[in-house]
Design a protein around this motif. Sequence first.
Motif, PDB file in Angstrom:
ATOM      1  N   GLU A  14      33.317  44.658  39.405  1.00 48.47           N
ATOM      2  CA  GLU A  14      32.643  43.351  39.311  1.00 48.47           C
ATOM      3  C   GLU A  14      31.508  43.240  40.321  1.00 48.47           C
ATOM      4  O   GLU A  14      30.420  42.771  39.994  1.00 48.47           O
ATOM      5  N   LEU A  15      31.753  43.677  41.548  1.00 44.40           N
ATOM      6  CA  LEU A  15      30.715  43.588  42.581  1.00 44.40           C
ATOM      7  C   LEU A  15      29.540  44.517  42.291  1.00 44.40           C
ATOM      8  O   LEU A  15      28.397  44.182  42.592  1.00 44.40           O
ATOM      9  N   MET A  16      29.808  45.678  41.694  1.00 45.93           N
ATOM     10  CA  MET A  16      28.695  46.568  41.329  1.00 45.93           C
ATOM     11  C   MET A  16      27.863  45.965  40.208  1.00 45.93           C
ATOM     12  O   MET A  16      26.654  46.191  40.143  1.00 45.93           O
ATOM     13  N   ARG A  17      28.500  45.201  39.321  1.00 44.19           N
ATOM     14  CA  ARG A  17      27.766  44.530  38.245  1.00 44.19           C
ATOM     15  C   ARG A  17      26.929  43.376  38.788  1.00 44.19           C
ATOM     16  O   ARG A  17      25.797  43.175  38.376  1.00 44.19           O
ATOM     17  N   ASP A  18      27.514  42.600  39.700  1.00 40.59           N
ATOM     18  CA  ASP A  18      26.807  41.439  40.237  1.00 40.59           C
ATOM     19  C   ASP A  18      27.437  41.036  41.569  1.00 40.59           C
ATOM     20  O   ASP A  18      28.476  40.365  41.590  1.00 40.59           O
ATOM     21  N   ALA A  19      26.800  41.415  42.658  1.00 42.35           N
ATOM     22  CA  ALA A  19      27.335  41.132  43.990  1.00 42.35           C
ATOM     23  C   ALA A  19      27.143  39.677  44.402  1.00 42.35           C
ATOM     24  O   ALA A  19      27.623  39.264  45.448  1.00 42.35           O
ATOM     25  N   THR A  20      26.471  38.882  43.561  1.00 39.81           N
ATOM     26  CA  THR A  20      26.265  37.473  43.902  1.00 39.81           C
ATOM     27  C   THR A  20      27.364  36.570  43.356  1.00 39.81           C
ATOM     28  O   THR A  20      27.350  35.367  43.613  1.00 39.81           O
ATOM     29  N   LEU A  21      28.307  37.158  42.619  1.00 38.92           N
ATOM     30  CA  LEU A  21      29.381  36.335  42.062  1.00 38.92           C
ATOM     31  C   LEU A  21      30.184  35.661  43.172  1.00 38.92           C
ATOM     32  O   LEU A  21      30.534  36.293  44.165  1.00 38.92           O
ATOM     33  N   PRO A  22      30.503  34.388  43.003  1.00 36.80           N
ATOM     34  CA  PRO A  22      31.373  33.716  43.977  1.00 36.80           C
ATOM     35  C   PRO A  22      32.783  34.308  43.919  1.00 36.80           C
ATOM     36  O   PRO A  22      33.215  34.819  42.879  1.00 36.80           O
ATOM     37  N   ILE A  23      33.480  34.220  45.029  1.00 42.76           N
ATOM     38  CA  ILE A  23      34.855  34.724  45.109  1.00 42.76           C
ATOM     39  C   ILE A  23      35.715  34.117  44.002  1.00 42.76           C
ATOM     40  O   ILE A  23      36.552  34.798  43.416  1.00 42.76           O
ATOM     41  N   ALA A  24      35.495  32.852  43.687  1.00 42.92           N
ATOM     42  CA  ALA A  24      36.302  32.195  42.651  1.00 42.92           C
ATOM     43  C   ALA A  24      36.171  32.933  41.318  1.00 42.92           C
ATOM     44  O   ALA A  24      37.171  33.123  40.619  1.00 42.92           O
ATOM     45  N   GLN A  25      34.966  33.338  40.966  1.00 40.94           N
ATOM     46  CA  GLN A  25      34.772  34.040  39.695  1.00 40.94           C
ATOM     47  C   GLN A  25      35.351  35.451  39.741  1.00 40.94           C
ATOM     48  O   GLN A  25      35.960  35.907  38.776  1.00 40.94           O
ATOM     49  N   ILE A  26      35.163  36.139  40.857  1.00 40.79           N
ATOM     50  CA  ILE A  26      35.715  37.497  40.981  1.00 40.79           C
ATOM     51  C   ILE A  26      37.230  37.436  40.890  1.00 40.79           C
ATOM     52  O   ILE A  26      37.852  38.199  40.153  1.00 40.79           O
ATOM     53  N   SER A  27      37.828  36.525  41.644  1.00 41.82           N
ATOM     54  CA  SER A  27      39.289  36.445  41.658  1.00 41.82           C
ATOM     55  C   SER A  27      39.837  36.112  40.270  1.00 41.82           C
ATOM     56  O   SER A  27      40.852  36.661  39.847  1.00 41.82           O
ATOM     57  N   GLU A  28      39.145  35.255  39.539  1.00 47.73           N
ATOM     58  CA  GLU A  28      39.570  34.919  38.177  1.00 47.73           C
ATOM     59  C   GLU A  28      39.484  36.152  37.268  1.00 47.73           C
ATOM     60  O   GLU A  28      40.394  36.425  36.490  1.00 47.73           O
ATOM     61  N   LYS A  29      38.408  36.907  37.389  1.00 47.99           N
ATOM     62  CA  LYS A  29      38.210  38.083  36.535  1.00 47.99           C
ATOM     63  C   LYS A  29      39.225  39.181  36.815  1.00 47.99           C
ATOM     64  O   LYS A  29      39.563  39.946  35.916  1.00 47.99           O
ATOM     65  N   VAL A  30      39.686  39.285  38.067  1.00 47.02           N
ATOM     66  CA  VAL A  30      40.614  40.375  38.412  1.00 47.02           C
ATOM     67  C   VAL A  30      42.067  39.921  38.451  1.00 47.02           C
ATOM     68  O   VAL A  30      42.958  40.739  38.664  1.00 47.02           O
ATOM     69  N   GLY A  31      42.314  38.620  38.274  1.00 45.77           N
ATOM     70  CA  GLY A  31      43.684  38.119  38.205  1.00 45.77           C
ATOM     71  C   GLY A  31      44.350  37.897  39.547  1.00 45.77           C
ATOM     72  O   GLY A  31      45.557  38.102  39.688  1.00 45.77           O
ATOM     73  N   LEU A  32      43.568  37.462  40.537  1.00 43.71           N
ATOM     74  CA  LEU A  32      44.109  37.145  41.866  1.00 43.71           C
ATOM     75  C   LEU A  32      43.665  35.751  42.260  1.00 43.71           C
ATOM     76  O   LEU A  32      42.690  35.233  41.736  1.00 43.71           O
ATOM     77  N   SER A  33      44.362  35.175  43.240  1.00 48.07           N
ATOM     78  CA  SER A  33      43.846  33.944  43.823  1.00 48.07           C
ATOM     79  C   SER A  33      42.748  34.321  44.817  1.00 48.07           C
ATOM     80  O   SER A  33      42.585  35.488  45.177  1.00 48.07           O
ATOM     81  N   GLN A  34      42.001  33.329  45.275  1.00 49.88           N
ATOM     82  CA  GLN A  34      40.798  33.590  46.064  1.00 49.88           C
ATOM     83  C   GLN A  34      41.075  34.276  47.406  1.00 49.88           C
ATOM     84  O   GLN A  34      40.375  35.219  47.771  1.00 49.88           O
TER      85      GLN A  34
END
Length: 157
Positions: A14-34
């Motif tokens: 996810e970070l290689m695709r877009d390092a500007t993503l907020p933690i909330a979006q990354i955590s949602e995409k990977v199935g973790l809490s923030q």
Amino acid sequence: MDPLDLIDRKIVAELMRDATLPIAQISEKVGLSQTPCWKRIQRLQENGVLTGRVALADPDRLGFGLTVFVGIEAVDHSGAWRDRFAAVVQTFPEIMEVYRMAGEMDYLLRVAVPDMAAFDSFYKRLTDAVPIKNLTSHFAMERMKFTTAYPVDTRNR
């Protein structure tokens, strides 16, 4: 370092695709809490898996319309020459990447310049700065694919 688990690989992807993503979006995409997601990102940085976060720019829009791949054959293979070459290439902002190679050429450089006149100037400065046995230039006509994202496996194994 321990091998990356599935969640780590998903975070890195996810970070290689877009390092500007907020933690909330990354955590949602990977199935973790923030909080656990942020702790994993910090651990990936501390362990050297994530080495930086940058903005990618279009070289043409910045005035770097010519990409040249330069093959270098060393004048000798001594430690002194390698050290001198390594120091010299660090001083040239036009050199985007340098690889020590196996095979016919000893080093491969990716060089970004505005035009042929700028490359000619670069060529003269480089060959004046360090002795080179042979230098071969390959001019890119079109960039057909470009990515900085490695093909990280994000499937559950």
